[in-house]
Scaffold this motif. Structure first.
Motif, PDB file in Angstrom:
ATOM      1  N   PRO A  86      -3.852  13.196  -3.843  1.00 56.31           N
ATOM      2  CA  PRO A  86      -4.621  14.013  -3.118  1.00 56.31           C
ATOM      3  C   PRO A  86      -4.013  15.631  -3.061  1.00 56.31           C
ATOM      4  CG  PRO A  86      -3.559  12.308  -2.079  1.00 56.31           C
ATOM      5  CD  PRO A  86      -3.229  12.403  -3.420  1.00 56.31           C
ATOM      6  N   ILE A  87      -3.172  16.008  -3.424  1.00 58.47           N
ATOM      7  CA  ILE A  87      -2.746  17.258  -3.524  1.00 58.47           C
ATOM      8  C   ILE A  87      -3.505  18.064  -4.709  1.00 58.47           C
ATOM      9  CG2 ILE A  87      -1.009  18.905  -3.915  1.00 58.47           C
ATOM     10  CD1 ILE A  87      -0.931  17.895  -1.298  1.00 58.47           C
ATOM     11  N   ARG A  88      -3.375  17.365  -5.747  1.00 62.65           N
ATOM     12  CA  ARG A  88      -4.098  17.715  -6.942  1.00 62.65           C
ATOM     13  C   ARG A  88      -5.629  17.815  -6.778  1.00 62.65           C
ATOM     14  NH1 ARG A  88      -0.643  13.527  -9.330  1.00 62.65           N
ATOM     15  NH2 ARG A  88      -2.626  12.530  -9.624  1.00 62.65           N
ATOM     16  N   THR A  89      -6.050  16.888  -6.159  1.00 66.51           N
ATOM     17  CA  THR A  89      -7.642  17.043  -5.801  1.00 66.51           C
ATOM     18  C   THR A  89      -8.009  18.184  -4.825  1.00 66.51           C
ATOM     19  OG1 THR A  89      -7.837  14.558  -5.793  1.00 66.51           O
ATOM     20  CG2 THR A  89      -9.486  15.954  -4.782  1.00 66.51           C
ATOM     21  N   ALA A  90      -7.082  18.399  -3.968  1.00 67.71           N
ATOM     22  CA  ALA A  90      -7.206  19.568  -2.776  1.00 67.71           C
ATOM     23  C   ALA A  90      -7.058  20.896  -3.772  1.00 67.71           C
ATOM     24  CB  ALA A  90      -6.295  19.397  -1.897  1.00 67.71           C
ATOM     25  N   ASP A  94     -11.909  25.577  -7.638  1.00 64.25           N
ATOM     26  CA  ASP A  94     -13.383  25.584  -7.995  1.00 64.25           C
ATOM     27  C   ASP A  94     -14.268  26.429  -6.857  1.00 64.25           C
ATOM     28  OD1 ASP A  94     -13.135  23.969 -10.291  1.00 64.25           O
ATOM     29  OD2 ASP A  94     -13.551  22.174  -9.004  1.00 64.25           O
ATOM     30  N   GLY A  95     -13.762  26.040  -5.696  1.00 60.17           N
ATOM     31  CA  GLY A  95     -14.557  26.825  -4.472  1.00 60.17           C
ATOM     32  C   GLY A  95     -14.460  28.300  -4.499  1.00 60.17           C
ATOM     33  N   HIS A  96     -13.365  28.925  -5.247  1.00 63.31           N
ATOM     34  CA  HIS A  96     -13.379  30.200  -5.543  1.00 63.31           C
ATOM     35  C   HIS A  96     -14.444  30.923  -6.478  1.00 63.31           C
ATOM     36  CE1 HIS A  96      -9.744  30.436  -2.748  1.00 63.31           C
ATOM     37  NE2 HIS A  96      -9.907  31.371  -2.728  1.00 63.31           N
ATOM     38  N   LEU A  97     -14.916  29.941  -7.450  1.00 61.63           N
ATOM     39  CA  LEU A  97     -15.602  30.579  -8.467  1.00 61.63           C
ATOM     40  C   LEU A  97     -16.700  31.395  -7.686  1.00 61.63           C
ATOM     41  CD1 LEU A  97     -15.802  27.392 -10.678  1.00 61.63           C
ATOM     42  CD2 LEU A  97     -14.928  29.943 -11.308  1.00 61.63           C
ATOM     43  N   PRO A  98     -17.229  32.390  -8.454  1.00 62.08           N
ATOM     44  CA  PRO A  98     -16.778  32.992  -9.575  1.00 62.08           C
ATOM     45  C   PRO A  98     -15.493  33.872  -9.659  1.00 62.08           C
ATOM     46  CG  PRO A  98     -18.370  34.408  -8.999  1.00 62.08           C
ATOM     47  CD  PRO A  98     -18.252  33.143  -8.012  1.00 62.08           C
ATOM     48  N   CYS A  99     -14.787  33.760  -8.416  1.00 60.35           N
ATOM     49  CA  CYS A  99     -13.782  34.480  -8.337  1.00 60.35           C
ATOM     50  C   CYS A  99     -12.672  33.961  -9.097  1.00 60.35           C
ATOM     51  CB  CYS A  99     -13.051  34.707  -7.005  1.00 60.35           C
ATOM     52  SG  CYS A  99     -14.450  35.684  -6.078  1.00 60.35           S
ATOM     53  N   PRO A 100     -11.546  34.784  -9.807  1.00 65.12           N
ATOM     54  CA  PRO A 100     -10.426  34.122 -10.454  1.00 65.12           C
ATOM     55  C   PRO A 100      -9.542  33.754  -9.451  1.00 65.12           C
ATOM     56  CG  PRO A 100     -10.988  36.170 -11.427  1.00 65.12           C
ATOM     57  CD  PRO A 100     -11.899  36.131 -10.220  1.00 65.12           C
ATOM     58  N   ALA A 101      -8.949  32.388  -9.879  1.00 64.57           N
ATOM     59  CA  ALA A 101      -7.948  31.871  -9.025  1.00 64.57           C
ATOM     60  C   ALA A 101      -6.991  31.155  -9.666  1.00 64.57           C
ATOM     61  CB  ALA A 101      -8.478  31.019  -8.018  1.00 64.57           C
ATOM     62  N   VAL A 102      -5.574  31.119  -9.408  1.00 62.64           N
ATOM     63  CA  VAL A 102      -4.573  30.376 -10.317  1.00 62.64           C
ATOM     64  C   VAL A 102      -3.701  29.744  -9.329  1.00 62.64           C
ATOM     65  CG1 VAL A 102      -4.642  31.821 -12.158  1.00 62.64           C
ATOM     66  CG2 VAL A 102      -3.207  32.241 -10.411  1.00 62.64           C
ATOM     67  N   THR A 122      -5.298  37.383  -2.720  1.00 63.66           N
ATOM     68  CA  THR A 122      -4.766  36.775  -1.464  1.00 63.66           C
ATOM     69  C   THR A 122      -3.743  35.479  -1.902  1.00 63.66           C
ATOM     70  OG1 THR A 122      -6.568  35.090  -1.670  1.00 63.66           O
ATOM     71  CG2 THR A 122      -6.923  37.064  -0.430  1.00 63.66           C
ATOM     72  N   LEU A 123      -2.823  35.267  -1.111  1.00 61.83           N
ATOM     73  CA  LEU A 123      -1.840  34.032  -1.500  1.00 61.83           C
ATOM     74  C   LEU A 123      -1.967  33.035  -0.421  1.00 61.83           C
ATOM     75  CD1 LEU A 123       1.231  36.205  -2.421  1.00 61.83           C
ATOM     76  CD2 LEU A 123      -0.067  34.644  -3.991  1.00 61.83           C
ATOM     77  N   THR A 124      -1.930  31.766  -0.740  1.00 62.60           N
ATOM     78  CA  THR A 124      -2.010  30.655  -0.188  1.00 62.60           C
ATOM     79  C   THR A 124      -0.827  29.788  -0.418  1.00 62.60           C
ATOM     80  OG1 THR A 124      -4.355  30.892  -0.075  1.00 62.60           O
ATOM     81  CG2 THR A 124      -3.517  29.047   0.876  1.00 62.60           C
ATOM     82  N   HIS A 125      -0.317  28.960   0.442  1.00 57.36           N
ATOM     83  CA  HIS A 125       0.643  28.003  -0.010  1.00 57.36           C
ATOM     84  C   HIS A 125       0.656  26.861   1.122  1.00 57.36           C
ATOM     85  CE1 HIS A 125       3.730  29.149   3.223  1.00 57.36           C
ATOM     86  NE2 HIS A 125       3.160  30.321   2.984  1.00 57.36           N
TER      87      HIS A 125
END
Length: 267
Positions: A93-97, A103-111, A230-233
Motif C-alpha cells: 500500500p505504501i508503494r502504491t501511494a 504520477d499525480g505531480h506530473l508534469p512536475c518533477p518529483a522524487v 516541497t518536501l513531504t514525509h
C-alpha cells in the motif's frame, strides 16, 4: 575496561538528544507527563525507566524512530519499530501511494529519496529534467543532491548555482546536526567541495527560500525553468524504512515554467 551500564548508556543518549533539541529537563518532563526529578534520575543512571516511558520521552524529543530503537536497546529492551525492505509485500500500500503521488505531480518533477538523499523512485518529469546528465550519476545508488550539484550533473544548467548549491548544502548540514549521521556529514562535505563560493548577500526570493532556476536541456534551448520545492514525509509511520522516505516535488513558480514542464514531459 569498564563498560557503561545499560541504564547509564540510555541516560547519556537521552541527555544528548535533549541537549540537541535545546529542551530543559523541566520542559521535557512537562511535555512527556512525568517529573523533572524522574528525567534527572534517568539521565544520571539512577533510574531504570520502563519501555513506554522511553518511547514517550523519545516521541517528545522528536527522535527519529531508527534512533528510538537504539534508545530501547541501550536500556535492554527489544526494538519497537520494524525496519522492512521497501519491496516487502506488507508495504505494497505504501508503494502504491508513493507511485500515485509521483504520477499525480506530473508534469512536475518529483522524487522519493531515503534519509541520505538516495533515489528510491522518480516520475517522468524528473527523468525529463535530468536528461543529458552523465550516465554514471544515474547508476544506483543515485544521490539526488550530488546529481543536482555535480559538474557532470545539473550544475552547468543551474542559473543561480551559487545560491541553490548552498541552499542544498545548508539543508543537508542542518539535517546531519539535528539527526546526526556520518553519511549525511560526508555528503555535506562532498557537496561543499563541488559548490562555488558562498554568496555574501541573501537576495529576496518572494517568500521562497531559494527557487531553482534551470536552463532547459536542449543545446539550442535558452528557456529557463523557475522551480520551487516541497518536501513531504509520512509523519505517522511506525516502520523505519517508511518513516525515512521523503518526497520532493519541483513545482513551477510561473506560467512559462508550467508550460515548459508540460512540453518537456510530452516530448
Amino acid at each position: 575496561m569498564i563498560s557503561e551500564s545499560p541504564v547509564r548508556g540510555l541516560g547519556t543518549a537521552l541527555r544528548d538528544w535533549r541537549t540537541r533539541r535545546r529542551v530543559s529537563q523541566l520542559e521535557l518532563a512537562t511535555r512527556a507527563g512525568t517529573t523533572q526529578r524522574h528525567v534527572s534520575f534517568i539521565e544520571s543512571g539512577r533510574s531504570s525507566p520502563g519501555r513506554s516511558m522511553i518511547i514517550r520521552l523519545a516521541e517528545t524529543l522528536e527522535v527519529p524512530i531508527r534512533e528510538r530503537n537504539e534508545l530501547l536497546l541501550a536500556a535492554g529492551f527489544a526494538p519497537a519499530y520494524p525496519r522492512s525492505s521497501l519491496d516487502d509485500p506488507r508495504l505494497a500500500p505504501i508503494r502504491t501511494a508513493l507511485q500515485q503521488i509521483l504520477d499525480g505531480h506530473l508534469p512536475c518533477p518529483a522524487v522519493v529519496v531515503d534519509r541520505h538523499g538516495d533515489l528510491v523512485s522518480a516520475n517522468a518529469g524528473f527523468h525529463a529534467l535530468t536528461a543529458g546528465v552523465a550516465p554514471w550519476l544515474l547508476a544506483p545508488p543515485v544521490s539526488v543532491p550530488r546529481l543536482l550539484l555535480h559538474p557532470d550533473g545539473l550544475a552547468p544548467r543551474i542559473v543561480n548555482l551559487r545560491e541553490w548549491a548552498w541552499h542544498i548544502i545548508d539543508r543537508v548540514r542542518a539535517e546531519s546536526v539535528r539527526n546526526p549521521d556520518e553519511r549525511l556529514a560526508r555528503l555535506a562535505a562532498g557537496l561543499t567541495a563541488l559548490a562555488p563560493q558562498r554568496p555574501r548577500d541573501s537576495p529576496d526570493h518572494l517568500g521562497f527560500a531559494v527557487p531553482l532556476r534551470l536552463r532547459a536541456a536542449g543545446p539550442d534551448d535558452d528557456r529557463v525553468l523557475t522551480l520551487i520545492t516541497t518536501l513531504t514525509h509520512f509523519s505517522t509511520a511506525t516502520d523505519v524504512t517508511v518513516a525515512e522516505l521523503r518526497l520532493e516535488a519541483f513545482l513551477p513558480a510561473d506560467e512559462p515554467t508550467a508550460a515548459l514542464l508540460a512540453d518537456l514531459v510530452r516530448r
